[in-house]
Scaffold this motif. Structure first.
Motif, PDB file in Angstrom:
ATOM      1  N   GLY A  66      -4.896  -2.529  -0.606  1.00  0.00           N
ATOM      2  CA  GLY A  66      -5.527  -2.372  -0.765  1.00  0.00           C
ATOM      3  C   GLY A  66      -5.137  -1.288   0.841  1.00  0.00           C
ATOM      4  N   ILE A  67      -4.791  -0.731   1.241  1.00  0.00           N
ATOM      5  CA  ILE A  67      -4.564   0.648   1.999  1.00  0.00           C
ATOM      6  C   ILE A  67      -4.854  -0.675   3.683  1.00  0.00           C
ATOM      7  N   VAL A  68      -3.724  -1.009   4.150  1.00  0.00           N
ATOM      8  CA  VAL A  68      -3.728  -1.414   5.551  1.00  0.00           C
ATOM      9  C   VAL A  68      -5.143  -1.910   5.898  1.00  0.00           C
ATOM     10  N   HIS A  69      -5.420  -0.770   6.634  1.00  0.00           N
ATOM     11  CA  HIS A  69      -6.330  -0.701   7.330  1.00  0.00           C
ATOM     12  C   HIS A  69      -7.828  -0.179   7.481  1.00  0.00           C
ATOM     13  N   ILE A  70      -8.039  -1.021   5.865  1.00  0.00           N
ATOM     14  CA  ILE A  70      -9.660  -0.589   4.711  1.00  0.00           C
ATOM     15  C   ILE A  70      -9.295  -2.069   4.633  1.00  0.00           C
TER      16      ILE A  70
ATOM     17  N   GLY B  62      -4.521   3.273  -2.696  1.00  0.00           N
ATOM     18  CA  GLY B  62      -3.221   3.213  -2.178  1.00  0.00           C
ATOM     19  C   GLY B  62      -3.373   4.650  -1.440  1.00  0.00           C
ATOM     20  N   CYS B  63      -1.978   4.413  -0.412  1.00  0.00           N
ATOM     21  CA  CYS B  63      -1.449   4.972   0.696  1.00  0.00           C
ATOM     22  C   CYS B  63      -1.854   6.619  -0.021  1.00  0.00           C
ATOM     23  N   SER B  64      -1.159   6.688  -1.651  1.00  0.00           N
ATOM     24  CA  SER B  64      -1.185   7.642  -2.213  1.00  0.00           C
ATOM     25  C   SER B  64      -0.687   9.044  -1.447  1.00  0.00           C
ATOM     26  N   MET B  65      -1.187  10.173  -1.365  1.00  0.00           N
ATOM     27  CA  MET B  65      -0.197  11.677  -2.129  1.00  0.00           C
ATOM     28  C   MET B  65      -0.672  11.861   0.025  1.00  0.00           C
ATOM     29  N   CYS B  66      -1.636  10.287   0.988  1.00  0.00           N
ATOM     30  CA  CYS B  66      -0.738  11.015   2.350  1.00  0.00           C
ATOM     31  C   CYS B  66       0.356  10.977   2.505  1.00  0.00           C
ATOM     32  N   LEU B  67       1.089  10.230   2.087  1.00  0.00           N
ATOM     33  CA  LEU B  67       2.258  10.449   2.302  1.00  0.00           C
ATOM     34  C   LEU B  67       3.306  11.311   1.721  1.00  0.00           C
ATOM     35  N   GLY B  68       3.255  10.697  -0.028  1.00  0.00           N
ATOM     36  CA  GLY B  68       4.138  10.592  -1.264  1.00  0.00           C
ATOM     37  C   GLY B  68       4.791   9.683  -0.887  1.00  0.00           C
TER      38      GLY B  68
ATOM     39  N   SER C 191      -6.610   8.259   1.999  1.00  0.00           N
ATOM     40  CA  SER C 191      -5.909   7.265   2.690  1.00  0.00           C
ATOM     41  C   SER C 191      -7.204   6.720   4.014  1.00  0.00           C
ATOM     42  N   CYS C 192      -5.634   6.116   4.806  1.00  0.00           N
ATOM     43  CA  CYS C 192      -7.082   5.387   5.737  1.00  0.00           C
ATOM     44  C   CYS C 192      -7.855   6.200   6.770  1.00  0.00           C
ATOM     45  N   THR C 193      -7.972   7.213   6.523  1.00  0.00           N
ATOM     46  CA  THR C 193      -8.863   7.613   7.638  1.00  0.00           C
ATOM     47  C   THR C 193      -9.544   8.242   6.476  1.00  0.00           C
TER      48      THR C 193
ATOM     49  N   GLY D 155       2.489  -2.972  11.913  1.00  0.00           N
ATOM     50  CA  GLY D 155       3.481  -1.942  12.247  1.00  0.00           C
ATOM     51  C   GLY D 155       3.821  -0.959  11.507  1.00  0.00           C
ATOM     52  N   ASP D 156       2.357   0.384  11.859  1.00  0.00           N
ATOM     53  CA  ASP D 156       1.916   1.329  10.891  1.00  0.00           C
ATOM     54  C   ASP D 156       1.067   1.696  12.135  1.00  0.00           C
ATOM     55  N   SER D 157       1.369   3.417  12.569  1.00  0.00           N
ATOM     56  CA  SER D 157       0.826   4.161  13.875  1.00  0.00           C
ATOM     57  C   SER D 157      -1.058   4.266  13.449  1.00  0.00           C
ATOM     58  N   HIS D 158      -0.994   4.136  12.614  1.00  0.00           N
ATOM     59  CA  HIS D 158      -3.124   4.134  12.311  1.00  0.00           C
ATOM     60  C   HIS D 158      -3.501   2.979  12.370  1.00  0.00           C
ATOM     61  N   THR D 159      -2.726   1.398  12.558  1.00  0.00           N
ATOM     62  CA  THR D 159      -3.404   0.559  13.268  1.00  0.00           C
ATOM     63  C   THR D 159      -4.850   0.698  14.085  1.00  0.00           C
TER      64      THR D 159
ATOM     65  N   GLY E  18       6.009  18.795   5.252  1.00  0.00           N
ATOM     66  CA  GLY E  18       6.602  18.155   4.145  1.00  0.00           C
ATOM     67  C   GLY E  18       6.230  16.505   4.142  1.00  0.00           C
ATOM     68  N   ARG E  19       4.896  16.172   4.474  1.00  0.00           N
ATOM     69  CA  ARG E  19       3.850  14.982   4.633  1.00  0.00           C
ATOM     70  C   ARG E  19       3.617  14.516   3.462  1.00  0.00           C
ATOM     71  N   GLN E  20       3.159  15.569   2.763  1.00  0.00           N
ATOM     72  CA  GLN E  20       2.691  15.037   0.960  1.00  0.00           C
ATOM     73  C   GLN E  20       3.442  15.356  -0.296  1.00  0.00           C
TER      74      GLN E  20
ATOM     75  N   ASP F 146       1.055  -1.274   0.173  1.00  0.00           N
ATOM     76  CA  ASP F 146       0.261  -0.420  -0.058  1.00  0.00           C
ATOM     77  C   ASP F 146       0.451   1.169   0.199  1.00  0.00           C
ATOM     78  N   HIS F 147       1.849   1.274   0.841  1.00  0.00           N
ATOM     79  CA  HIS F 147       2.089   2.948   0.788  1.00  0.00           C
ATOM     80  C   HIS F 147       3.063   3.622   0.007  1.00  0.00           C
ATOM     81  N   ASN F 148       3.514   1.928  -0.964  1.00  0.00           N
ATOM     82  CA  ASN F 148       4.613   2.577  -1.922  1.00  0.00           C
ATOM     83  C   ASN F 148       4.286   2.985  -3.262  1.00  0.00           C
TER      84      ASN F 148
ATOM     85  N   SER G 297      -6.907  13.485   4.339  1.00  0.00           N
ATOM     86  CA  SER G 297      -5.629  12.517   5.232  1.00  0.00           C
ATOM     87  C   SER G 297      -6.078  12.570   7.049  1.00  0.00           C
ATOM     88  N   ASN G 298      -4.800  12.157   7.304  1.00  0.00           N
ATOM     89  CA  ASN G 298      -4.719  12.688   8.907  1.00  0.00           C
ATOM     90  C   ASN G 298      -3.396  13.309   9.498  1.00  0.00           C
ATOM     91  N   ARG G 299      -2.544  13.568   8.798  1.00  0.00           N
ATOM     92  CA  ARG G 299      -0.863  14.218   9.243  1.00  0.00           C
ATOM     93  C   ARG G 299      -0.966  15.362   8.018  1.00  0.00           C
TER      94      ARG G 299
HETATM   95  S1  SF4 Z   1      -1.942   7.532   7.644  1.00  0.00           S
HETATM   96 FE1  SF4 Z   1      -1.840   7.377   4.956  1.00  0.00          FE
HETATM   97  S2  SF4 Z   1       0.105   6.272   5.246  1.00  0.00           S
HETATM   98 FE2  SF4 Z   1      -0.340   5.518   6.527  1.00  0.00          FE
HETATM   99  S3  SF4 Z   1      -2.099   3.868   6.508  1.00  0.00           S
HETATM  100 FE3  SF4 Z   1      -2.830   5.525   6.556  1.00  0.00          FE
HETATM  101  S4  SF4 Z   1      -2.948   5.983   4.125  1.00  0.00           S
HETATM  102 FE4  SF4 Z   1      -0.655   4.932   4.644  1.00  0.00          FE
END
Ligand code: SF4
Lengths: 479, 200
Positions: free
Chosen positions: A107-111, A407-413, A347-349, A128-132, A435-437, A63-65, A429-431
Motif C-alpha cells: 500500500g501507500i508507504v504512509h498508510i 496505491g498512489c494512483s491518480m494522486c500523481l499519475g 491518496s495518503c491524505t 524518501g517522500d515529502s509526505h512522510t 499537471g500533477r494528476q 506504491d507510486h508506480n 489528494s494533497n497537491r
Molecule cells: S502524496 Fe500521493 S504520490 Fe505521494 S505518497 Fe502520497 S499518495 Fe503517493
C-alpha cells in the motif's frame, strides 16, 4: 524553560550534537522505502560495498508506480516496471523486508507504517517522500528526505540535520458537521501560505485537534509539507494509544507500559515557548476547497473564486492570474458552480478506512452525476479488504464508481490513472499543481465528504447541498 | 570511497571552456535507476564525432582530464561526476570549476584540481608533442607532473583531507560509529522493529 514536543523527540535522538554550526547527527528509528527514490541509494551502497546497517528498522513497499487494475499482469509502462523490479532486486540482495504488489501489506508507504503499528509516538521516521510528515500525527518526528539521504540512512541509520524552529497551530472549538480534518489543514495552508511553514516543525494543538481521530490527525500532518514545513506533529494521547494497541508491531506487555509512561511525558511543557503561533477558529470553519494551482489557493466552498486584482502582493497576483488561466475559471465564479469531469477518492491524505466510510455514507443509495468519472482507491490492500468486509465496495460500484486496487494512483499519475488534458477533478489528494494528476489536468483539493457530494451533483458541493441532505447532524459521519 | 593520494594515468586534453553539466551528461540519461554505468553517457553528443578526443586511440583509458576554464557549470546533476568516474577519470584539471560540480566531485572521490590557465596551456603542449603521455597528480604535494614539467594546483583543505582519508558523507558519519553503536545499545526495547529479532 520547558521544551516543546518536537524538541523532546529531537533531543532524545541526538547521537552527536553539532558544534560550530555543524548539523546534529540524529538516530533514525524507522526508515520507509519505496521504488521511486531508492534505486540510486542502493546502488550507492553497492558501489561503496556497504550493507544496510539496520534491516530491522527498514521496510519497503511498492506504491507510486503500481497499477490499480489488473495487478496480476506485467506492468505496461517500462519506466514503472523498471523501478519496481529494481526495488525487488535491491530488497532481495540487501535483505530488506518488502511488500510487493499483491501482498496483503502492500500500500501507500504512509498508510502502511501506521497500519502495521510501526509508526508510534516519540520516534524518528524518515522516507524518501515529502509526505512522510503524515507520521507526525502519532507524536513522531517524521521527515521527507532526498535520495542521497536515503543512502545515508541505509548505511548509518542516522542523518545529519540542522535544528528547526517551532510553530504552534492552535485550532480551538468544535467542527460543524460536514467539516473535517481536511478542511482544517486546507484553511491553515490558505492562511499561512505554501511557504509559511518553512524551517518550522508545526505542532497542531487545541481542542479541535484533540477531538480528531488518528485518521483525521494523519490527514492534517500529511499536508504540513504543503505549508513548506519540515514536519508536523500532534502530541500523543489516549486516542493515539487506542489506535496503536494490538497492531502487529505495537509494543506488548511491559514494553507497552514503559512506552506509554514515556509517551505521556512527550507533550509540550506548559512553560515552553514556540517561535511562532497561528490560531484558527474551528467553530466558524466551513468545507474548504482550492481554486488554484497550489494548496494555499483555497476558499470556503460557499465563497466565490477570488479576484487576483485584489491581491496586494504583486507576486501573489501574478500567480493567481496564471492559476485561473490554467484552471480555466473566472474570478467571481461561485465555487459551487464549478462542474467537474472526475472525482478521485484516494491518496495518503484521505484513503484510510475512515475516509472510505465517510465517502460511502454520503453516496450510499445514490447515483453518480452523469458523465462524471469517479474513482475510489484504497490506501492499502488491507484497507481495501476491510472496506470490502463492510460492503463499501458494493456501495461504490452501485453508485457507478470504480473500485480499484491500492496505491498512489491518480494522486500523481505515475501509473495509468491520469486526467486527460483539460479534465477537471475534485480530488481528496494533497497537491493541485499544474499537471500533477495528468498533463493539462485541473485539480480541486477537497475532503472525502465534499468529494462524495460533488460526485453526486457534478459540481463542487458539500453534503448539505444534496436534495436529500442529512436531516440531522447525526446522519453525517464526521471525521 | 577509496582513498586518493596520487593519480597516474593518460592525460586527455579537452581544449574547451564553459563545459556545462548538460554537455557532460545530457538530461536524457537522468531517468536511469542506477548510480553507476554512466560511462556511455559521458559527453554523449560530442562522442558521436569520431575525431572527439576520447575517440582517439592515443587517449583510450585516460584517467586525467585537462580542460579549459569553467568546467561543470549549470545544472546541479550529480550524474556529471558519476559519468566521469564511471568512464575512468580520477582527476580533472581546470582553471575554474562550477561550484556545485566541485562539491559533488569531492563527495564522490573525483579529484577536481585548479591550475592556472598558463599551466593548462603548457600541459596541452606537452600532450600535443607526445599524445598518450601519462601524468601524475599528487594530492599530498598538490602538484601535477607530465613530461619535464611540474605545476602546482589548488584544492581546499577540507576536500583534500576527505579525499586523502577516503571519506564521503557516509564515511564521515561512520567516524562516529562508536557513538552510533553506543546509542543503539541504549535504545529502548519498545521502539519499532520491522523484522523479528533473531535470538542470539
Ligand atoms: S502524496 Fe500521493 S504520490 Fe505521494 S505518497 Fe502520497 S499518495 Fe503517493
Amino acid at each position: 524553560m520547558g521544551k516543546t514536543l518536537a524538541e523532546k523527540v529531537w533531543d532524545d535522538h541526538l547521537v552527536v550534537k553539532g558544534v560550530d554550526g555543524a548539523p546534529d547527527l540524529l538516530y533514525i528509528d524507522l526508515h520507509l522505502v519505496h521504488e521511486v527514490t531508492s534505486p540510486q541509494a542502493f546502488d550507492g551502497l553497492r558501489l561503496a560495498g556497504r550493507p544496510v546497517r539496520r534491516l530491522d528498522l527498514t521496510i519497503a513497499t511498492e506504491d507510486h508506480n503500481t497499477p490499480t487494475l489488473d495487478i496480476d499482469k506485467p506492468i505496461a509502462d517500462l519506466t514503472s516496471r523498471t523501478q519496481i523490479h529494481t526495488l525487488r532486486k535491491n530488497a532481495e540482495e540487501f535483505g530488506v523486508r518488502l511488500h510487493s504488489l499483491g501482498d496483503i501489506e502492500q500500500g501507500i508507504v504512509h498508510i502502511i507504517g501506521p497500519q502495521l503499528g510501526l509508526t508510534m509516538p516519540g520516534i524518528t521516521v524518515v522516507c524518501g517522500d515529502s509526505h512522510t510528515s503524515t507520521h507526525g500525527a502519532f507524536g513522531a518526528m517524521a521527515m521527507g528526505i532526498g535520495t542521497s539521504e536515503v543512502e545515508h540512512v541505509l548505511a548509518t541509520q542516522t542523518l545529519p540535520l540542522t535544528r528547526f524552529k517551532t510553530m504552534a497551530i492552535t485550532v480551538e472549538g468544535t467542527l460543524r458537521p460536514g467539516v473535517t480534518a481536511k478542511d482544517i489543514i486546507l484553511a491553515v495552508i490558505a492562511k499561512i501560505g505554501t511557504g509559511g511553514g518553512q524551517g518550522y516543525v508545526l505542532e497542531y494543538r487545541g481542542s479541535a485537534i484533540r477531538n480528531l481521530s488518528m485518521e483525521g490527525r494523519m490527514t492534517i500532518c500529511n499536508m504540513s509539507i504543503e505549508a513548506g514545513a519540515r514536519a508536523g506533529m500532534v502530541a500523543p494521547d489516549q486516542i493515539t494509544y487506542d489506535y496503536l494497541k494490538g497492531r502487529a508491531h505495537a509494543p506488548v506487555g511491559d514494553d507497552w507500559d514503559t512506552a506509554v509512561a514515556y509517551w505521556n511525558t512527550l507533550g509540550t511543557d506548559a512553560d515552553a515557548v514556540f517561535d511562532a503561533e497561528v490560531v484558527l477558529d474551528a467553530n466558524t470553519l466551513e468545507p474548504f476547497v482550492t481554486w488554484g494551482t497550489n494548496p494555499g489557493q483555497g476558499v470556503s466552498l460557499s465563497e466565490n473564486v477570488p479576484d487576483p486584482a485584489l491581491c496586494t502582493d504583486l507576486n501573489d497576483r501574478a500567480a493567481a492570474e496564471r492559476a485561473l488561466e490554467y484552471m480555466d475559471i473566472a474570478a467571481g465564479t461561485p465555487m459551487k458552480e464549478i462542474a467537474v469531469d472526475a472525482v478521485f477518492m484516494g491518496s495518503c491524505t484521505n484513503s484510510r478506512i475512515e475516509d472510505l466510510r465517510a465517502f460511502a455514507s454520503i453516496i450510499k443509495g445514490q447515483t453518480k452525476a452523469e458523465g462524471v468519472r469517479v474513482m475510489v482507491v484504497p490506501g492499502s490492500a488491507r484497507v481495501r479488504i476491510e472496506a470490502e468486509a463492510e460492503g463499501i465496495d458494493q456501495i461504490v460500484k452501485d453508485f457507478g464508481a470504480e473500485w480499484r486496487f491500492a496505491g498512489c494512483s491518480m494522486c500523481l499519475g505515475m501509473n495509468p490513472d491520469q486526467l486527460a488534458p483539460g479534465e477537471r477533478c475534485a480530488s481528496t489528494s494533497n497537491r493541485n499543481f499544474e499537471g500533477r494528476q495528468g498533463k493539462g489536468g485541473r485539480t480541486h483539493l477537497v475532503s472525502p465528504l465534499v468529494a462524495a457530494a460533488t460526485a453526486i451533483r457534478g459540481t463542487l458541493s458539500s453534503p448539505w447541498d444534496l436534495d436529500n441532505a442529512p436531516k440531522s447532524d447525526d446522519e453525517l459521519v464526521v471525521l | 570511497m577509496e582513498k586518493v593520494s596520487t593519480v597516474t594515468g593518460i592525460a586527455a586534453p579537452l581544449m574547451m571552456s564553459n563545459v556545462d553539466t548538460d554537455q557532460i551528461i545530457p538530461a536524457q540519461f537522468l531517468k536511469r535507476v542506477t548510480k553507476t554505468g554512466f560511462e556511455d553517457a559521458l559527453f554523449h553528443s560530442w562522442r558521436q564525432d569520431p575525431d572527439f578526443v576520447l575517440n582517439r586511440a592515443e587517449f583510450q583509458g585516460a584517467r586525467v582530464l585537462v580542460v579549459g576554464p569553467d568546467f561543470g557549470t549549470g545544472s546541479s546533476r550529480e550524474h556529471a561526476v558519476w559519468a566521469l568516474r564511471d568512464y575512468g577519470f580520477a582527476a580533472v584539471l581546470s582553471p575554474r570549476f562550477g561550484d556545485i560540480f566541485r562539491g559533488n566531485a569531492g563527495k564522490q572521490g573525483l579529484l577536481a584540481a585548479e591550475i592556472t590557465e598558463a599551466d593548462v596551456e603548457a600541459i596541452w603542449a606537452v600532450i600535443a608533442a607526445s599524445p598518450g603521455i601519462e601524468i601524475t597528480v599528487d594530492l599530498l604535494a598538490r602538484t601535477a607532473s607530465v613530461g619535464e614539467i611540474t605545476v602546482p594546483f589548488a584544492i581546499d583543505d577540507y576536500t583534500r583531507w576527505r579525499l586523502l582519508e577516503g571519506l564521503d558523507d557516509i564515511g564521515l558519519t561512520l567516524r562516529d560509529e562508536d557513538k552510533i553503536s553506543a546509542f543503539e545499545a541504549n535504545r529502548e526495547s519498545w521502539r519499532p522493529r520491522t523484522l523479528p529479532v533473531k535470538a542470539s
